[in-house]
Design an enzyme around this catalytic site. Structure first.
Site, PDB file in Angstrom:
ATOM      1  N   SER A  55      10.305  13.063 -15.708  1.00  0.00           N
ATOM      2  CA  SER A  55       9.440  13.706 -16.703  1.00  0.00           C
ATOM      3  C   SER A  55      10.197  14.798 -17.447  1.00  0.00           C
ATOM      4  CB  SER A  55       8.214  14.328 -16.021  1.00  0.00           C
ATOM      5  OG  SER A  55       7.438  13.344 -15.396  1.00  0.00           O
TER       6      SER A  55
HETATM    7  N1  SAH Z   1       7.624  12.867 -10.680  1.00  0.00           N
HETATM    8  C1  SAH Z   1       8.631  11.980 -11.221  1.00  0.00           C
HETATM    9  C2  SAH Z   1       8.094  11.189 -12.390  1.00  0.00           C
HETATM   10  C3  SAH Z   1       8.509   9.763 -12.294  1.00  0.00           C
HETATM   11  S1  SAH Z   1       7.750   8.619 -13.412  1.00  0.00           S
HETATM   12  C4  SAH Z   1       9.881  12.740 -11.565  1.00  0.00           C
HETATM   13  O1  SAH Z   1       9.870  13.976 -11.592  1.00  0.00           O
HETATM   14  O2  SAH Z   1      10.915  12.104 -11.769  1.00  0.00           O
HETATM   15  C5  SAH Z   1       6.333   8.076 -12.506  1.00  0.00           C
HETATM   16  C6  SAH Z   1       6.571   7.394 -11.193  1.00  0.00           C
HETATM   17  O3  SAH Z   1       5.291   6.951 -10.701  1.00  0.00           O
HETATM   18  C7  SAH Z   1       7.431   6.142 -11.266  1.00  0.00           C
HETATM   19  O4  SAH Z   1       8.524   6.282 -10.395  1.00  0.00           O
HETATM   20  C8  SAH Z   1       6.488   5.011 -10.821  1.00  0.00           C
HETATM   21  O5  SAH Z   1       7.130   3.988 -10.076  1.00  0.00           O
HETATM   22  C9  SAH Z   1       5.480   5.766  -9.977  1.00  0.00           C
HETATM   23  N2  SAH Z   1       4.174   5.103  -9.810  1.00  0.00           N
HETATM   24  C10 SAH Z   1       3.470   4.379 -10.715  1.00  0.00           C
HETATM   25  N3  SAH Z   1       2.309   3.937 -10.187  1.00  0.00           N
HETATM   26  C11 SAH Z   1       2.290   4.405  -8.893  1.00  0.00           C
HETATM   27  C12 SAH Z   1       1.366   4.253  -7.815  1.00  0.00           C
HETATM   28  N4  SAH Z   1       0.221   3.557  -7.932  1.00  0.00           N
HETATM   29  N5  SAH Z   1       1.665   4.843  -6.636  1.00  0.00           N
HETATM   30  C13 SAH Z   1       2.815   5.553  -6.481  1.00  0.00           C
HETATM   31  N6  SAH Z   1       3.730   5.719  -7.455  1.00  0.00           N
HETATM   32  C14 SAH Z   1       3.478   5.142  -8.654  1.00  0.00           C
END
Ligand code: SAH
Length: 204
Positions: A55
């Site tokens: 993000s």
């Molecule tokens: N907090 C992260 C943001 C990553 S993007 C950072 O700081 O890098 C969002 C993430 O949510 C992705 O890795 C994706 O695989 C995950 N995601 C999507 N749907 C999800 C679900 N139902 N349960 C757990 N993770 C999920």
């Protein structure tokens, strides 16, 4: 570069000193592949593989500020991704449980956080739609993927007084804050538009 990024985020409206200090501390370049290190201290989201993104730092700060994390608070994060947001929460001395549904990212990030000396309570491979009943209730829950609607399980796993910060919507998301007022009552606030990768549901 990190100081500069922190100042930029402050000019964009983040006021919480503890949050700004956490951004100042976490080495974001270590959460990107080394060939992309140059991008680490720009206020931008960036691909981390498997069609996912780390993000934007401002967004991380914005969501973290809304959570109002106190030391020792128990926080559930949905979407571990790169682990950057997890690290920010740990700098705030929260007890962090974090769930990721992509196995590759889960493994890689769990290892990375450990190597960096970040110690979440648990890094879980699974589906965040269900929350984490065995560790509930939580002082705060943060969803870092765009949810088409608010998962009921997450609301039910908040303490009274707890906060859920979740971007809701399919193409664009409205950052939404739910405050649990009592067993049955929630106060809802909508706080601007963002764009996240989708929160996906596992159909098994
Ligand atoms: N907090 C992260 C943001 C990553 S993007 C950072 O700081 O890098 C969002 C993430 O949510 C992705 O890795 C994706 O695989 C995950 N995601 C999507 N749907 C999800 C679900 N139902 N349960 C757990 N993770 C999920």
């Amino acid at each position: 570069m990190r100081n500069k990024l922190t100042k930029l985020i402050a000019t964009k409206g983040i006021k919480d000193e503890a949050v700004l200090n956490a951004i100042k501390k976490v080495p974001r370049h270590l959460f990107l592949d080394s060939s992309f290190e140059d991008h680490a201290y720009q206020d931008k989201a960036f691909p981390i593989g498997a069609s996912q993104t780390i993000s934007q730092p401002y967004t991380v700060a914005f969501q973290t500020e809304l959570l109002q994390v106190k030391p020792n608070a128990s926080i559930l994060e949905i979407g571990t991704g790169s682990g950057y947001q997890t690290a920010v929460l740990l700098e705030l001395k929260a007890k962090v449980y974090t769930i990721e549904r992509q196995q590759g990212l889960f493994k890689k990030t769990k290892l990375l956080l450990g190597k960096m000396g970040y110690r979440p309570k648990k890094v879980i491979f699974g589906d965040g739609y269900k929350g984490l009943s065995e560790a509930a209730p939580f002082d705060g829950i943060i969803v870092t993927a765009g949810a088409p609607s608010v998962p009921k399980a997450l609301l039910s796993q908040l303490k009274i007084g707890g906060r859920l910060v979740i971007p809701v919507g399919s193409v664009e998301q409205i950052m939404t804050l739910y405050l649990r007022k009592s067993e049955k009552e929630f106060e809802k606030q909508e706080l601007g538009l963002f764009r996240f990768v989708p929160m996906l549901e596992d159909k098994n």
